[in-house]
Every structure is written in C-alpha cells, then in structure tokens.
Design a protein around this motif. Sequence first.
Motif, PDB file in Angstrom:
ATOM      1  N   GLU A 208       0.848  -1.192   0.000  1.00 45.27           N
ATOM      2  CA  GLU A 208       0.000   0.000   0.000  1.00 45.27           C
ATOM      3  C   GLU A 208       0.882   1.240   0.000  1.00 45.27           C
ATOM      4  O   GLU A 208       1.822   1.330   0.789  1.00 45.27           O
ATOM      5  CB  GLU A 208      -0.890   0.034   1.241  1.00 45.27           C
ATOM      6  CG  GLU A 208      -1.874  -1.104   1.371  1.00 45.27           C
ATOM      7  CD  GLU A 208      -2.750  -0.922   2.606  1.00 45.27           C
ATOM      8  OE1 GLU A 208      -3.147   0.223   2.893  1.00 45.27           O
ATOM      9  OE2 GLU A 208      -3.019  -1.931   3.278  1.00 45.27           O
ATOM     10  N   THR A 209       0.568   2.210  -0.843  1.00 44.44           N
ATOM     11  CA  THR A 209       1.294   3.477  -0.843  1.00 44.44           C
ATOM     12  C   THR A 209       0.282   4.607  -0.733  1.00 44.44           C
ATOM     13  O   THR A 209      -0.475   4.863  -1.676  1.00 44.44           O
ATOM     14  CB  THR A 209       2.137   3.643  -2.119  1.00 44.44           C
ATOM     15  OG1 THR A 209       3.038   2.537  -2.250  1.00 44.44           O
ATOM     16  CG2 THR A 209       2.947   4.937  -2.047  1.00 44.44           C
ATOM     17  N   HIS A 210       0.249   5.249   0.439  1.00 49.63           N
ATOM     18  CA  HIS A 210      -0.683   6.344   0.693  1.00 49.63           C
ATOM     19  C   HIS A 210       0.077   7.673   0.691  1.00 49.63           C
ATOM     20  O   HIS A 210       1.093   7.812   1.368  1.00 49.63           O
ATOM     21  CB  HIS A 210      -1.366   6.163   2.046  1.00 49.63           C
ATOM     22  CG  HIS A 210      -2.250   4.957   2.120  1.00 49.63           C
ATOM     23  ND1 HIS A 210      -3.609   5.024   1.975  1.00 49.63           N
ATOM     24  CD2 HIS A 210      -1.955   3.636   2.320  1.00 49.63           C
ATOM     25  CE1 HIS A 210      -4.134   3.810   2.098  1.00 49.63           C
ATOM     26  NE2 HIS A 210      -3.142   2.956   2.306  1.00 49.63           N
ATOM     27  N   ASP A 211      -0.429   8.632  -0.042  1.00 50.68           N
ATOM     28  CA  ASP A 211       0.106   9.991  -0.040  1.00 50.68           C
ATOM     29  C   ASP A 211      -0.956  10.886   0.585  1.00 50.68           C
ATOM     30  O   ASP A 211      -1.725  11.547  -0.107  1.00 50.68           O
ATOM     31  CB  ASP A 211       0.449  10.418  -1.469  1.00 50.68           C
ATOM     32  CG  ASP A 211       1.111  11.796  -1.525  1.00 50.68           C
ATOM     33  OD1 ASP A 211       1.267  12.423  -0.457  1.00 50.68           O
ATOM     34  OD2 ASP A 211       1.434  12.256  -2.643  1.00 50.68           O
ATOM     35  N   PRO A 235       1.407   6.615   7.650  1.00 53.99           N
ATOM     36  CA  PRO A 235       2.642   5.816   7.787  1.00 53.99           C
ATOM     37  C   PRO A 235       2.886   4.853   6.628  1.00 53.99           C
ATOM     38  O   PRO A 235       4.021   4.475   6.376  1.00 53.99           O
ATOM     39  CB  PRO A 235       2.430   5.057   9.097  1.00 53.99           C
ATOM     40  CG  PRO A 235       1.402   5.841   9.844  1.00 53.99           C
ATOM     41  CD  PRO A 235       0.509   6.420   8.798  1.00 53.99           C
ATOM     42  N   PHE A 236       1.825   4.449   5.937  1.00 47.88           N
ATOM     43  CA  PHE A 236       1.992   3.519   4.822  1.00 47.88           C
ATOM     44  C   PHE A 236       2.216   4.318   3.528  1.00 47.88           C
ATOM     45  O   PHE A 236       1.359   4.376   2.650  1.00 47.88           O
ATOM     46  CB  PHE A 236       0.756   2.631   4.667  1.00 47.88           C
ATOM     47  CG  PHE A 236       0.516   1.658   5.793  1.00 47.88           C
ATOM     48  CD1 PHE A 236       1.392   1.552   6.851  1.00 47.88           C
ATOM     49  CD2 PHE A 236      -0.607   0.850   5.784  1.00 47.88           C
ATOM     50  CE1 PHE A 236       1.161   0.658   7.895  1.00 47.88           C
ATOM     51  CE2 PHE A 236      -0.844  -0.059   6.811  1.00 47.88           C
ATOM     52  CZ  PHE A 236       0.040  -0.146   7.876  1.00 47.88           C
ATOM     53  N   ASP A 237       3.387   4.943   3.427  1.00 50.45           N
ATOM     54  CA  ASP A 237       3.683   5.757   2.242  1.00 50.45           C
ATOM     55  C   ASP A 237       4.922   5.245   1.503  1.00 50.45           C
ATOM     56  O   ASP A 237       5.572   5.980   0.774  1.00 50.45           O
ATOM     57  CB  ASP A 237       3.876   7.227   2.623  1.00 50.45           C
ATOM     58  CG  ASP A 237       5.176   7.484   3.392  1.00 50.45           C
ATOM     59  OD1 ASP A 237       5.728   6.527   3.978  1.00 50.45           O
ATOM     60  OD2 ASP A 237       5.647   8.633   3.384  1.00 50.45           O
ATOM     61  N   VAL A 238       5.222   3.951   1.679  1.00 49.42           N
ATOM     62  CA  VAL A 238       6.407   3.353   1.052  1.00 49.42           C
ATOM     63  C   VAL A 238       6.079   2.979  -0.390  1.00 49.42           C
ATOM     64  O   VAL A 238       5.080   2.290  -0.644  1.00 49.42           O
ATOM     65  CB  VAL A 238       6.871   2.115   1.840  1.00 49.42           C
ATOM     66  CG1 VAL A 238       8.003   1.395   1.119  1.00 49.42           C
ATOM     67  CG2 VAL A 238       7.301   2.514   3.247  1.00 49.42           C
ATOM     68  N   VAL A 239       6.912   3.436  -1.335  1.00 47.45           N
ATOM     69  CA  VAL A 239       6.695   3.101  -2.752  1.00 47.45           C
ATOM     70  C   VAL A 239       7.458   1.851  -3.167  1.00 47.45           C
ATOM     71  O   VAL A 239       7.159   1.246  -4.204  1.00 47.45           O
ATOM     72  CB  VAL A 239       7.095   4.271  -3.671  1.00 47.45           C
ATOM     73  CG1 VAL A 239       6.240   5.488  -3.381  1.00 47.45           C
ATOM     74  CG2 VAL A 239       8.589   4.604  -3.541  1.00 47.45           C
ATOM     75  N   GLY A 240       8.435   1.449  -2.368  1.00 48.26           N
ATOM     76  CA  GLY A 240       9.201   0.252  -2.671  1.00 48.26           C
ATOM     77  C   GLY A 240      10.212  -0.039  -1.583  1.00 48.26           C
ATOM     78  O   GLY A 240      10.590   0.848  -0.811  1.00 48.26           O
TER      79      GLY A 240
END
Length: 394
Positions: A208-211, A235-240
């Motif tokens: 999951e990638t949240h902006d 917190p879940f904003d990791v793209v990779g």
Amino acid sequence: MPIYHRLGNIPHKRHTQFEKPNGGLYYEQVFGTIGFDGMSSLMYHVHRPTQVQAIAPALDVSPRLAVTNNLTMRKLIGFSLPPMDDYLESRIPLMVNKDVTIGLAAPRRSLTEYFYKNADADEMLFVHKGTGRLRTLLGTIPFEYGDYLVIPRGMIYQVEFDTEDNRLFYLESHSPIYTPKRYRNHFGQLMEHSPMHERDYKLPTDLETHDERGEFLMKIKKGNALHQLVYAYHPFDVVGWDGYNFPWGFSIHDFEPITGRVHQPPPVHQTFQTDAFVVCSFCPRLYDYHPKAIPAPYNHSNIDSDEVLYYVDGDFMSRNDIAKGHITLHPGGIPHGPHPGAYERSIGKKETQELAVMVDTFRPLMLTEAAIAIDDGKYFQSWLEPEWEEKRVE
C-alpha cells in the motif's frame, strides 16, 4: 529467517537519488536490527518518516505480577478470557520474564483507528480462531487458523479481522525470532532435513502506498509504556523496498513432523528460536513404530527451562482433561510427564491428531494477576494415582 524479498519500485543502486515522477526525491530509510549488523531492509517513503506533530500522554501497560517465584504446575483456561473490542486492550499478558511476554487476545474489532508498533520486541501472533489480513508499511499478509505471524520490532502495522470471533496466542520477544539454526546451512538456506522450507513462508504482498496528509495516531510500545504520537502523514507511504527484515507468516499445518522408531524428544518439533526461548509445533503425525514403542513421552526434568503448552486442537495424548485454549505451565526445577493412564493407553496407537504450540523459556516465568484468575488451581495434583483421588485437595 534470512531470505531476500522486494516489493514496489526501488532505484538501481542503494543510497542514490530516487526521483519522484513530479519532481523531488523519495526518502530512504534503513529498517534494521542489532545496529547495522543484523538483518535489514531499505525502504523509500513519499514523505519524511520523521514528522511528528503532536504527542499525547503515555499509558502504563506494565504487567501486574501475582507470582514472581513459581514452582507450581498450572493449567490456565484460556478461552475464559472475555473478548474485547480494542486490539491492544484485548492482549492480556499471562507469563513474563526479562526476555519474553506470553499472552492471549480475543479482539472483536479490527485495528484500523490507529497504527501500532512494538519498539522493544519482535512479536509472534498465533491465530487460533479468525481470518483476516496483517497490514504493514511493507505489505499485507492474509492469515487464517493455524498461522504464525512474525512481526519484527519497529514494524508499523494494523490488523483487519473478517469477523468478531478471533483468538490469538501471542509472544513478545526481546531477542530476534529466527528459524532454528540447525536447519540452516552456512548460507542461511533451510536444508533438506528441515521440517519447514522457504516455499512455505507467507511473504508480504500488495504494498500500500498512501500519499495523505492529516493526523495519524501511532501507538508505540516501549519500556512497559504505550506512547502516543501523532504523525503528519500516513505511515503507509512506502513506494518500494527490498531486504531481509520484514513480517512473514508460516502455517502450523505446513510443519512436517520428524518421527522415529522410538519416541522423539521435543527439539524435533522446534519451529522458531531466539537467544532466550524456543517455539515448537506439535502436529498430526505417525507414532513411533518400534514393535515395543511407547508413544507417550517419558518423564523428564525441567531443570533449565519453563515449559508452556498452548493446546490448539485434537486429543493431546499425554494429558487428561485438556481442551482447546488451555495453557499448561511446567516450571523448571521439577519433573513432569504423561498423566496417569496416558503411558499405557498410548501403546499400540498408530497416530495422533494433536495440535499445540510449545514455548520453552530459559529463564523462569512470572505469572500475572490475569493468569492466576484463570488458573484451575488443581492441575498440580493431576498426576496422583487413582488411590489418592479421594485425598485430593479441591
């Protein structure tokens, strides 16, 4: 559990510029253990993962101890603990020492209103009842009955349950949780004689990638306190990310028991290890096949460890009067063994369908008030011979 995994988009080289499509840079974070010496992963955030905009008062979550020096064999009636709505409030510590906390949880609701991480300990959740998803900033792991979920310390996560009927057996370990060293070669790969293999692992998927900007409550357990921090971005904003340090799962149903002509000792059931305790899985298996074998375990002395058994399903052949959700504690310092009649009735049996999780700790365990409240109070007398039954203290 050294195995490489990756999800999402990452740059070609580590520690180099990784540009966003619309300008600016992604923010790199090393997520590791044991300083820079242990297993680690490298993740890339949309926003700086350090932006705290408010801090609420910390909550004391110290376990309330009732017995600090125990030499009594005990049986705890685990399913008598009532379900609770909040995930963290439902987690009831029962036995603790400086290395590990062992407890039960019966959460009715998903953990979705805030985020959680344990900054002190690796966590292991064993799913006795319920299905759902472990959602983390490194991806999602679906879970079901019989799954172990290993969550490294510092991992931000939420839990989604499909129903309100959920039961968890959990551990908080101050040492990293690994697969048994004797089943790994010098490269870290599980060897052919291992009762489990990398193909059995449940790895994170669906990153999951949240902006999103806003107010995101993070509850962080550290030093018997639950700290409450409000972050400015989801917190879940990791793209990779890629690396070796991430949550993973393993089903107890995929453990392949090691059997022999005569009774095999508990280490053959070992599934996980730390510096301070081991975890074993007792699974359906064929019994010993020597013509004069006694499948029931022999009496043995707990001199170096406390033995905790969490009973999951089936008929546990060495015990009388055991049901799902029961926990037995056999403390170090006194021997224990099969109950009266179990030794004899095991002869000639060909297989067992028992399912249980065992934790052997190398330091003595203390019991909390919650544990004493669900102790049946008479388990220590359950090895008395029949002629002593009328003299038992009720």
